[in-house]
Motif scaffolding. Sequence first.
Motif, PDB file in Angstrom:
ATOM      1  N   GLN A 176      -4.091   3.102  -6.229  1.00 16.65           N
ATOM      2  CA  GLN A 176      -5.463   3.401  -6.627  1.00 16.65           C
ATOM      3  C   GLN A 176      -6.228   2.129  -6.980  1.00 16.65           C
ATOM      4  O   GLN A 176      -7.385   1.954  -6.584  1.00 16.65           O
ATOM      5  N   ALA A 177      -5.577   1.258  -7.741  1.00 15.86           N
ATOM      6  CA  ALA A 177      -6.223  -0.002  -8.122  1.00 15.86           C
ATOM      7  C   ALA A 177      -6.509  -0.860  -6.903  1.00 15.86           C
ATOM      8  O   ALA A 177      -7.583  -1.472  -6.787  1.00 15.86           O
ATOM      9  N   ALA A 178      -5.549  -0.919  -5.973  1.00 23.42           N
ATOM     10  CA  ALA A 178      -5.725  -1.732  -4.770  1.00 23.42           C
ATOM     11  C   ALA A 178      -6.873  -1.222  -3.910  1.00 23.42           C
ATOM     12  O   ALA A 178      -7.649  -2.014  -3.347  1.00 23.42           O
ATOM     13  N   ILE A 179      -6.988   0.082  -3.787  1.00 25.77           N
ATOM     14  CA  ILE A 179      -8.091   0.658  -3.016  1.00 25.77           C
ATOM     15  C   ILE A 179      -9.428   0.253  -3.636  1.00 25.77           C
ATOM     16  O   ILE A 179     -10.369  -0.136  -2.927  1.00 25.77           O
ATOM     17  N   ARG A 180      -9.500   0.298  -4.970  1.00 25.58           N
ATOM     18  CA  ARG A 180     -10.747  -0.084  -5.643  1.00 25.58           C
ATOM     19  C   ARG A 180     -11.037  -1.570  -5.469  1.00 25.58           C
ATOM     20  O   ARG A 180     -12.197  -1.973  -5.293  1.00 25.58           O
ATOM     21  N   VAL A 181     -10.005  -2.396  -5.512  1.00 21.77           N
ATOM     22  CA  VAL A 181     -10.188  -3.830  -5.266  1.00 21.77           C
ATOM     23  C   VAL A 181     -10.834  -4.046  -3.901  1.00 21.77           C
ATOM     24  O   VAL A 181     -11.779  -4.822  -3.750  1.00 21.77           O
ATOM     25  N   GLY A 182     -10.325  -3.348  -2.891  1.00 21.47           N
ATOM     26  CA  GLY A 182     -10.885  -3.473  -1.551  1.00 21.47           C
ATOM     27  C   GLY A 182     -12.319  -3.000  -1.479  1.00 21.47           C
ATOM     28  O   GLY A 182     -13.160  -3.626  -0.816  1.00 21.47           O
ATOM     29  N   GLU A 183     -12.612  -1.886  -2.148  1.00 18.04           N
ATOM     30  CA  GLU A 183     -13.982  -1.361  -2.144  1.00 18.04           C
ATOM     31  C   GLU A 183     -14.962  -2.346  -2.777  1.00 18.04           C
ATOM     32  O   GLU A 183     -16.132  -2.418  -2.377  1.00 18.04           O
ATOM     33  N   LEU A 184     -14.482  -3.114  -3.750  1.00 20.46           N
ATOM     34  CA  LEU A 184     -15.331  -4.085  -4.438  1.00 20.46           C
ATOM     35  C   LEU A 184     -15.415  -5.420  -3.707  1.00 20.46           C
ATOM     36  O   LEU A 184     -16.122  -6.327  -4.149  1.00 20.46           O
ATOM     37  N   GLY A 185     -14.693  -5.538  -2.599  1.00 20.95           N
ATOM     38  CA  GLY A 185     -14.763  -6.748  -1.793  1.00 20.95           C
ATOM     39  C   GLY A 185     -13.996  -7.929  -2.344  1.00 20.95           C
ATOM     40  O   GLY A 185     -14.283  -9.077  -1.988  1.00 20.95           O
ATOM     41  N   LEU A 186     -12.978  -7.652  -3.181  1.00 24.24           N
ATOM     42  CA  LEU A 186     -12.188  -8.727  -3.767  1.00 24.24           C
ATOM     43  C   LEU A 186     -10.861  -8.881  -3.039  1.00 24.24           C
ATOM     44  O   LEU A 186     -10.375  -7.954  -2.399  1.00 24.24           O
ATOM     45  N   GLY A 187     -10.263 -10.061  -3.169  1.00 23.74           N
ATOM     46  CA  GLY A 187      -8.921 -10.277  -2.657  1.00 23.74           C
ATOM     47  C   GLY A 187      -7.896  -9.741  -3.640  1.00 23.74           C
ATOM     48  O   GLY A 187      -8.164  -9.625  -4.839  1.00 23.74           O
ATOM     49  N   LEU A 188      -6.691  -9.451  -3.135  1.00 25.26           N
ATOM     50  CA  LEU A 188      -5.670  -8.823  -3.970  1.00 25.26           C
ATOM     51  C   LEU A 188      -4.365  -9.610  -3.944  1.00 25.26           C
ATOM     52  O   LEU A 188      -3.797  -9.858  -2.880  1.00 25.26           O
ATOM     53  N   ASN A 189      -3.893  -9.984  -5.130  1.00 21.46           N
ATOM     54  CA  ASN A 189      -2.584 -10.595  -5.336  1.00 21.46           C
ATOM     55  C   ASN A 189      -1.758  -9.689  -6.237  1.00 21.46           C
ATOM     56  O   ASN A 189      -2.282  -8.753  -6.840  1.00 21.46           O
ATOM     57  N   ALA A 190      -0.472  -9.973  -6.347  1.00 16.09           N
ATOM     58  CA  ALA A 190       0.380  -9.190  -7.234  1.00 16.09           C
ATOM     59  C   ALA A 190       1.557 -10.040  -7.683  1.00 16.09           C
ATOM     60  O   ALA A 190       2.002 -10.936  -6.959  1.00 16.09           O
ATOM     61  N   GLY A 191       2.065  -9.727  -8.872  1.00 20.16           N
ATOM     62  CA  GLY A 191       3.232 -10.450  -9.337  1.00 20.16           C
ATOM     63  C   GLY A 191       3.749  -9.971 -10.673  1.00 20.16           C
ATOM     64  O   GLY A 191       3.004  -9.407 -11.469  1.00 20.16           O
ATOM     65  N   HIS A 192       5.001 -10.179 -10.901  1.00 21.11           N
ATOM     66  CA  HIS A 192       5.780  -9.950 -12.112  1.00 21.11           C
ATOM     67  C   HIS A 192       6.865  -8.917 -11.826  1.00 21.11           C
ATOM     68  O   HIS A 192       6.592  -7.743 -11.629  1.00 21.11           O
ATOM     69  N   ASP A 193       8.092  -9.393 -11.824  1.00 20.93           N
ATOM     70  CA  ASP A 193       9.294  -8.577 -11.624  1.00 20.93           C
ATOM     71  C   ASP A 193       9.407  -7.972 -10.227  1.00 20.93           C
ATOM     72  O   ASP A 193      10.192  -7.044 -10.022  1.00 20.93           O
ATOM     73  N   LEU A 194       8.660  -8.479  -9.280  1.00 21.66           N
ATOM     74  CA  LEU A 194       8.909  -8.089  -7.891  1.00 21.66           C
ATOM     75  C   LEU A 194      10.222  -8.729  -7.455  1.00 21.66           C
ATOM     76  O   LEU A 194      10.559  -9.841  -7.858  1.00 21.66           O
ATOM     77  N   SER A 195      10.969  -8.022  -6.596  1.00 21.96           N
ATOM     78  CA  SER A 195      12.319  -8.460  -6.244  1.00 21.96           C
ATOM     79  C   SER A 195      12.658  -8.030  -4.823  1.00 21.96           C
ATOM     80  O   SER A 195      11.895  -7.305  -4.177  1.00 21.96           O
ATOM     81  N   LEU A 196      13.834  -8.432  -4.371  1.00 22.69           N
ATOM     82  CA  LEU A 196      14.288  -7.993  -3.056  1.00 22.69           C
ATOM     83  C   LEU A 196      14.437  -6.482  -2.991  1.00 22.69           C
ATOM     84  O   LEU A 196      14.292  -5.873  -1.934  1.00 22.69           O
TER      85      LEU A 196
END
Length: 240
Positions: A176-196
């Motif tokens: 949901q957050a990512a969809i809103r980021v796209g609607e607002l025309g912003l770039g999207l990054n992510a991080g913290h505890d992502l793993s294989l």
Amino acid sequence: MSTRLSVNINKIATLRNSRGGNNPDVVKAALDCERFGAEGITVHPRPDERHIRYRDVLDLHEVLTTEFNIEGNPTEAKFVDLVLKVKPAQVTLVPDALGAVTSNAGWDTITHRERLIDLVGLFKDAGIRTSIFVDADVRMVEGAAETGTDRIELYTEPYAHGYGSDRETAIAPFVQAAIRVGELGLGLNAGHDLSLENLRYFRQHIPGLLEVSIGHALICDALYYGLENTIQLYLREAKA
């Protein structure tokens, strides 16, 4: 769309600092990460310099050829001055408290709106891409957009924590957050505890994901798989 992998090298600096001296060499490790396929290097200097030191940031700036991302709390004048001196490709604004073991929450972009507007403007005027670290909360995403930031970085620890028991529920607010980021025309990054274990599922379900920043899990995996092989494994998951 391909998602870029930025390797956070804080844990390498933590190991060095535990014994003094320069082993492992943080700059060499960063260059090796680039040579092994990393598409960016992330550092998070803190005021106590318990891992990455401010001198490290200056030294890395001189030699890195991929994107350099500096994370940190911009309420510290020393951090702001460092970023303006180095002018990395990206600065990620993180509201970590003094003495915090690691970042554990995103910005309240509504409460801190005016301060963030000033900081984003300062860094963007210097030609630095800005990213604001937020929880997977549409209101916080919308608040961040009002600051003029270029990108949002979603704080993914809650996703990682819930992945093992119910990954569909865990990822839902991030979608949901990512969809809103796209609607607002912003770039999207992510991080913290992502793993294989959890990266591929996240990557495949989050629209518009430009970059992931991964440090702790990657360095832990490197103890078993080797650094070069581990970076290749993470790249495979990020591109899946």
